[in-house]
Design an enzyme around this catalytic site. Sequence first.
Site, PDB file in Angstrom:
ATOM      1  N   TYR A  27     -12.642  -3.238  11.586  1.00 26.92           N
ATOM      2  CA  TYR A  27     -11.283  -2.724  11.410  1.00 26.92           C
ATOM      3  C   TYR A  27     -10.525  -2.737  12.732  1.00 26.92           C
ATOM      4  O   TYR A  27      -9.385  -3.213  12.808  1.00 26.92           O
ATOM      5  CB  TYR A  27     -11.356  -1.304  10.852  1.00 26.92           C
ATOM      6  CG  TYR A  27     -10.047  -0.567  10.781  1.00 26.92           C
ATOM      7  CD1 TYR A  27      -9.158  -0.777   9.739  1.00 26.92           C
ATOM      8  CD2 TYR A  27      -9.721   0.383  11.749  1.00 26.92           C
ATOM      9  CE1 TYR A  27      -7.960  -0.074   9.659  1.00 26.92           C
ATOM     10  CE2 TYR A  27      -8.533   1.092  11.686  1.00 26.92           C
ATOM     11  CZ  TYR A  27      -7.657   0.861  10.634  1.00 26.92           C
ATOM     12  OH  TYR A  27      -6.471   1.563  10.571  1.00 26.92           O
TER      13      TYR A  27
ATOM     14  N   GLY B 176       0.819  -1.203   0.000  1.00 25.73           N
ATOM     15  CA  GLY B 176       0.000   0.000   0.000  1.00 25.73           C
ATOM     16  C   GLY B 176       0.852   1.250   0.000  1.00 25.73           C
ATOM     17  O   GLY B 176       0.467   2.276   0.567  1.00 25.73           O
TER      18      GLY B 176
ATOM     19  N   VAL C 234      -2.888  -7.693  -2.165  1.00 19.40           N
ATOM     20  CA  VAL C 234      -2.349  -8.356  -0.972  1.00 19.40           C
ATOM     21  C   VAL C 234      -3.329  -9.344  -0.355  1.00 19.40           C
ATOM     22  O   VAL C 234      -2.946 -10.146   0.501  1.00 19.40           O
ATOM     23  CB  VAL C 234      -1.925  -7.319   0.091  1.00 19.40           C
ATOM     24  CG1 VAL C 234      -0.719  -6.530  -0.374  1.00 19.40           C
ATOM     25  CG2 VAL C 234      -3.084  -6.381   0.436  1.00 19.40           C
TER      26      VAL C 234
ATOM     27  N   LYS D 275      -7.193  -4.895  13.644  1.00 16.03           N
ATOM     28  CA  LYS D 275      -5.942  -4.281  14.073  1.00 16.03           C
ATOM     29  C   LYS D 275      -5.493  -4.817  15.433  1.00 16.03           C
ATOM     30  O   LYS D 275      -4.291  -4.957  15.686  1.00 16.03           O
ATOM     31  CB  LYS D 275      -6.091  -2.760  14.124  1.00 16.03           C
ATOM     32  CG  LYS D 275      -6.170  -2.105  12.760  1.00 16.03           C
ATOM     33  CD  LYS D 275      -4.917  -2.310  11.938  1.00 16.03           C
ATOM     34  CE  LYS D 275      -4.922  -1.479  10.661  1.00 16.03           C
ATOM     35  NZ  LYS D 275      -3.715  -1.677   9.841  1.00 16.03           N
TER      36      LYS D 275
ATOM     37  N   ALA E 188     -11.112  -4.534  15.385  1.00 15.42           N
ATOM     38  CA  ALA E 188     -10.873  -5.913  15.798  1.00 15.42           C
ATOM     39  C   ALA E 188      -9.725  -6.531  15.012  1.00 15.42           C
ATOM     40  O   ALA E 188      -8.885  -7.260  15.559  1.00 15.42           O
ATOM     41  CB  ALA E 188     -12.143  -6.736  15.600  1.00 15.42           C
TER      42      ALA E 188
END
Length: 254
Positions: free
Chosen positions: A150, A12, A58, A154, A152
Amino acid sequence: MTDKGQMVVVTGGTRGVGAGIARRFLAAGARVVVCARRPPGAPIEARGAAAEFRALDVRDAAAAAGFFAAVAADHGRIDVLVNNAGGTPFGLLAETPAARQRKIVELNLLSPLYASLGAYEVMRHQQEGGAIVMIGSVSGTRPSPGSGAYGAAKAGLENLARTMAVEWAPHVRVNTVVLGLTRTESSALHYGDEEGVAAVGRTVPLGRLADPADVGDACVFLASDAAQYVSGAALHLHGGGERPAFLDAASVNH
């Protein structure tokens, strides 16, 4: 392992935080490959050097494995992987379809796993090993309304990094940069105009949002000899964190 001459991959890395990370490694003298599904709008450059772009989704485990094998074959080694690819749109849990939740978890948790496995297969055969840096988020350390899947993911990413640090030692060091509010090209979508961005920045103890270059500096440090005994750690890059709401609600001045 030193900064200068390192072979670095940033997922990214074509815009926003990822581009800032790539530029800081270029400035430190590293060779940098950035990957994303689409090429950057302009070259990622710093101090006369430019990052190489290679297309990669990815979320595709097989493609990720082939990508890292190809980079190693072409460049001779991979010293550093920065797992930056990720993100989420705003959406309350009960209002977000299950398919969208699944994609968010895939991008923010499974994709870094796939990339790390690909890089590890290269790094474990190198005499000097390598370093992997996860880009985490404060959303994984506290409630994350509007981005529950998101947050959770991370949280899981930080745990995954700690496990990798144990399983892959001593060949590969793995750490996490736990990122707070950061200013990028898309800040206006979240915070409004310049006044809105400045107002949000004032809620941070250090008085401003992080800049992508700040994130890059943290990644360069964690990949360098200066951090050669740092593994399984979480570096909180949030400008002092978030001011507790009770301080503003209390009647006593602080």
